[in-house]
Design a protein around this motif. Sequence first.
Motif, PDB file in Angstrom:
ATOM      1  N   THR A 166       0.737  -1.317  -0.053  1.00 42.80           N
ATOM      2  CA  THR A 166      -0.198  -0.004  -0.057  1.00 42.80           C
ATOM      3  C   THR A 166       0.877   1.101  -0.024  1.00 42.80           C
ATOM      4  O   THR A 166       0.548   2.335  -0.680  1.00 42.80           O
ATOM      5  CB  THR A 166      -0.778  -0.037   1.374  1.00 42.80           C
ATOM      6  OG1 THR A 166      -1.632  -1.047   1.289  1.00 42.80           O
ATOM      7  CG2 THR A 166      -1.764   1.125   1.131  1.00 42.80           C
ATOM      8  N   LEU A 167       1.888   1.287   1.120  1.00 43.95           N
ATOM      9  CA  LEU A 167       2.746   2.444   0.920  1.00 43.95           C
ATOM     10  C   LEU A 167       3.378   2.517  -0.241  1.00 43.95           C
ATOM     11  O   LEU A 167       3.844   3.514  -0.712  1.00 43.95           O
ATOM     12  CB  LEU A 167       3.699   2.365   2.182  1.00 43.95           C
ATOM     13  CG  LEU A 167       2.877   2.469   3.704  1.00 43.95           C
ATOM     14  CD1 LEU A 167       3.843   2.380   4.683  1.00 43.95           C
ATOM     15  CD2 LEU A 167       2.156   3.800   3.573  1.00 43.95           C
ATOM     16  N   ALA A 168       4.105   1.346  -1.005  1.00 41.64           N
ATOM     17  CA  ALA A 168       4.733   1.559  -2.217  1.00 41.64           C
ATOM     18  C   ALA A 168       3.955   2.062  -3.083  1.00 41.64           C
ATOM     19  O   ALA A 168       4.426   2.931  -4.093  1.00 41.64           O
ATOM     20  CB  ALA A 168       5.215   0.150  -2.427  1.00 41.64           C
ATOM     21  N   MET A 169       2.548   1.787  -3.405  1.00 46.43           N
ATOM     22  CA  MET A 169       1.828   2.441  -4.377  1.00 46.43           C
ATOM     23  C   MET A 169       1.567   3.841  -4.251  1.00 46.43           C
ATOM     24  O   MET A 169       1.872   4.547  -5.177  1.00 46.43           O
ATOM     25  CB  MET A 169       0.423   1.561  -4.176  1.00 46.43           C
ATOM     26  CG  MET A 169       0.091   0.387  -5.098  1.00 46.43           C
ATOM     27  SD  MET A 169       0.424   0.500  -6.962  1.00 46.43           S
ATOM     28  CE  MET A 169      -1.099   1.248  -7.132  1.00 46.43           C
ATOM     29  N   LEU A 170       1.272   4.192  -2.999  1.00 44.69           N
ATOM     30  CA  LEU A 170       1.272   5.586  -2.853  1.00 44.69           C
ATOM     31  C   LEU A 170       2.770   6.474  -3.020  1.00 44.69           C
ATOM     32  O   LEU A 170       2.693   7.576  -3.448  1.00 44.69           O
ATOM     33  CB  LEU A 170       0.882   5.947  -1.373  1.00 44.69           C
ATOM     34  CG  LEU A 170      -0.910   5.535  -1.018  1.00 44.69           C
ATOM     35  CD1 LEU A 170      -0.804   5.540   0.695  1.00 44.69           C
ATOM     36  CD2 LEU A 170      -1.553   6.206  -1.667  1.00 44.69           C
ATOM     37  N   SER A 171       3.592   5.946  -2.481  1.00 44.99           N
ATOM     38  CA  SER A 171       5.031   6.657  -2.602  1.00 44.99           C
ATOM     39  C   SER A 171       5.416   6.864  -4.095  1.00 44.99           C
ATOM     40  O   SER A 171       6.225   7.596  -4.422  1.00 44.99           O
ATOM     41  CB  SER A 171       6.166   5.909  -2.158  1.00 44.99           C
ATOM     42  OG  SER A 171       6.514   4.690  -2.721  1.00 44.99           O
ATOM     43  N   ALA A 172       4.767   5.960  -5.073  1.00 49.99           N
ATOM     44  CA  ALA A 172       5.061   6.141  -6.612  1.00 49.99           C
ATOM     45  C   ALA A 172       4.355   7.264  -7.062  1.00 49.99           C
ATOM     46  O   ALA A 172       4.554   7.565  -8.502  1.00 49.99           O
ATOM     47  CB  ALA A 172       4.811   4.774  -7.282  1.00 49.99           C
ATOM     48  N   HIS A 173       3.366   7.922  -6.529  1.00 44.86           N
ATOM     49  CA  HIS A 173       2.359   8.938  -6.983  1.00 44.86           C
ATOM     50  C   HIS A 173       3.469  10.373  -7.164  1.00 44.86           C
ATOM     51  O   HIS A 173       4.303  10.531  -6.227  1.00 44.86           O
ATOM     52  CB  HIS A 173       1.387   9.314  -6.056  1.00 44.86           C
ATOM     53  CG  HIS A 173       0.201   8.149  -5.886  1.00 44.86           C
ATOM     54  ND1 HIS A 173      -1.032   8.521  -5.539  1.00 44.86           N
ATOM     55  CD2 HIS A 173       0.391   6.882  -6.354  1.00 44.86           C
ATOM     56  CE1 HIS A 173      -1.686   7.391  -5.478  1.00 44.86           C
ATOM     57  NE2 HIS A 173      -0.827   6.434  -5.828  1.00 44.86           N
ATOM     58  N   PRO A 174       3.163  10.834  -8.206  1.00 48.08           N
ATOM     59  CA  PRO A 174       3.822  12.066  -8.479  1.00 48.08           C
ATOM     60  C   PRO A 174       4.019  13.172  -7.511  1.00 48.08           C
ATOM     61  O   PRO A 174       4.894  13.873  -7.079  1.00 48.08           O
ATOM     62  CB  PRO A 174       3.457  12.412  -9.977  1.00 48.08           C
ATOM     63  CG  PRO A 174       2.737  11.394 -10.434  1.00 48.08           C
ATOM     64  CD  PRO A 174       2.145  10.643  -9.407  1.00 48.08           C
ATOM     65  N   GLY A 175       2.765  13.246  -6.939  1.00 49.55           N
ATOM     66  CA  GLY A 175       2.626  14.360  -5.770  1.00 49.55           C
ATOM     67  C   GLY A 175       2.823  13.944  -4.406  1.00 49.55           C
ATOM     68  O   GLY A 175       2.725  14.495  -3.420  1.00 49.55           O
ATOM     69  N   ALA A 176       3.388  12.633  -4.171  1.00 54.59           N
ATOM     70  CA  ALA A 176       3.598  12.155  -2.849  1.00 54.59           C
ATOM     71  C   ALA A 176       4.581  12.893  -2.065  1.00 54.59           C
ATOM     72  O   ALA A 176       4.341  12.976  -0.879  1.00 54.59           O
ATOM     73  CB  ALA A 176       3.989  10.618  -2.914  1.00 54.59           C
ATOM     74  N   ARG A 177       5.712  13.143  -2.669  1.00 54.97           N
ATOM     75  CA  ARG A 177       6.803  13.804  -2.012  1.00 54.97           C
ATOM     76  C   ARG A 177       6.551  15.179  -1.542  1.00 54.97           C
ATOM     77  O   ARG A 177       7.005  15.586  -0.386  1.00 54.97           O
ATOM     78  CB  ARG A 177       8.170  14.088  -2.771  1.00 54.97           C
ATOM     79  CG  ARG A 177       9.483  14.712  -2.346  1.00 54.97           C
ATOM     80  CD  ARG A 177      10.319  14.834  -3.573  1.00 54.97           C
ATOM     81  NE  ARG A 177      10.610  13.438  -4.344  1.00 54.97           N
ATOM     82  CZ  ARG A 177      11.676  12.576  -3.965  1.00 54.97           C
ATOM     83  NH1 ARG A 177      12.464  13.101  -2.899  1.00 54.97           N
ATOM     84  NH2 ARG A 177      11.800  11.645  -4.572  1.00 54.97           N
TER      85      ARG A 177
END
Length: 619
Positions: free
Chosen positions: A142-153
């Motif tokens: 779940t966290l890996a999917m979210l971290s790959a989002h362009p706006g996550a950082r």
Amino acid sequence: MRPAAIRRPWLSVLMLPGQFSITAYKYLTGVSPGLTTAAVLAVMLFTHDSWLFIAVTLACHACVAGFTVRACYGMFNTWKRTRALLRAACETAFDCDDENGGARVVGHDKNPESDRCHQPRPVVHAIIIPCYKETLDTLRETLAMLSAHPGARKYYDIYLAMEESEIEADFKASQLICEFGTGGLFRYVSFTMHPANLPGDARGKSSNLAWAARIASARYGGGHNDDDDYQHDEDNAVVATEDGVVVVTVMDADSHLLPAYFDAVTAYCCRDHDDDGMTMFVPPIVFDRNADAISPVVRCADMLWSAAGIAGLYDSSMITTPTSVYSVTLRLARHVGFWDRGPEAIGEDLHMFLKCYYGTAGKLTTVPVYVPASHCNVEHEQQQLKMTTTTRNVVQRWMLSHEARFRQACRHMWGMVDSGYAIRHAISLINTVTCDQADTCRWRVLARTIVLLHRIYEAHFLPVHYFVNVMACSILPLLIPFAHPWAGFTLQLTKQLRTAAFLAVMLQLILYDRFHAASIKCRRHFVIKAMTAPATPGHVQRAMGTIGFSDRKLQHARQWHYLIDYVLFPIAGTMFGAVPAINAQVMQFAGTKFDYQVSVKPRRPLPSASSSSLLLIKV
């Protein structure tokens, strides 16, 4: 000029002033599903040759027919809108406008420039993930999917809502923060620890969310916390945004969301609307990760569960209720006092919707977001040990799958305690409607409240009423002659209505297959893009390499067994709908407390770094 308060004396009797205690009033409304089921059963048995029997029979069948038609329309609309939105997102490789916090929404308008925010404001996404006895691998995915989002950082704040009652919960959270809290994958990562045995707190997702949301709210400033039991360390309290918007997203530990979802929410929030920030965002859900590893009956039940939520997911729908995953503005969460903590909130998603609806006097704005939230089908804890493909083990896995899904269905149906909550607050809202406009606003609130009560009836009353009615219409004519002149016509008409409803549900499942295919195609595209990106850390690639994809391609000979799903829904609806609902009604009559049990998610071993490319080819 003060808003006008419209009083309705004819409803005052329903407020029961001085006639019954508050406890009796709450009990009677709380067990209203069981009371009405007893009334329907009495009508079927003792007035089977009367106009009352005919009226109740026609009403039940008409409600089911209406629901199936609406579900077909909602599924068709969601499939079309999802396909258009995700196709555009795939073509742009999930690009977002970093200046606006991922405010680029594709697929809504023909003019791309119309999707951008004309008045950029920072939109921070506070993502709360309730965790209880979830495996590290599930949370890593779940966290890996979210971290790959362009706006996550720049725009994602992650809150792992842990339970103190879980052994080594702090170790699990610390391990995840060590992996995903460093390297700038997210704007902020932290965890909360919901204390065990807190006065007034019931076990479950809602009380955990109530604790986590209050702690998260303190970081953004402008809020307050009047609950003495919910004190927390404010050393880390900061104002996260200046004249910006904070959106709280609630998702299960196994939920996978694509960046297009957050882009759509951001684009809505950074525009000017007349909803005063009282907004809830609702996506559809799809079970597309391990559907090939479970019983066909369980798979069919989850397809029906998804379709039931999608039945209200279209733009013209007055009431759109969330299922598992949803977002609310922090302003709305603060306005209604966050999530409830008691046993009445076991159906956390629907209960929060009701609390927001009544807390805003019926003026809540719900926004459908046609980006599906991916979920796993529930599995039994022993099912993981029986992975061989022998006939005996397949049957054992299916039986274990039935047991796990029945436990989950009992928990879902226990949420009918919300019926009493909805009825009591509806009476109060209708009795006193405050509006600063003409009758248009007042009648809209009244109409939405009536529709809401109808949706509550469909969810908590109708499954049992229809089951009892169908049994009576099928068995009583064989035992007792019907002398009423309209009885024969009614029985023939209802038989035709049942046939029509059967065909409508088959169409609904066919549309679900189209929706499932569009969802899984775009999720696979995103995973491959993320795993092949040079900037993606190795541990994120390995976590994403375990993500499952359960295709339903009926044109392939090896997957023709999925055709059985189209005829199993009467069994699935009875086994995981009517029976758990009857169980909940009987237990709530007796005042039995529900023993909350978490649903087990599939477990997969993490691949080695050398096998990531092989897994990528397989997906």
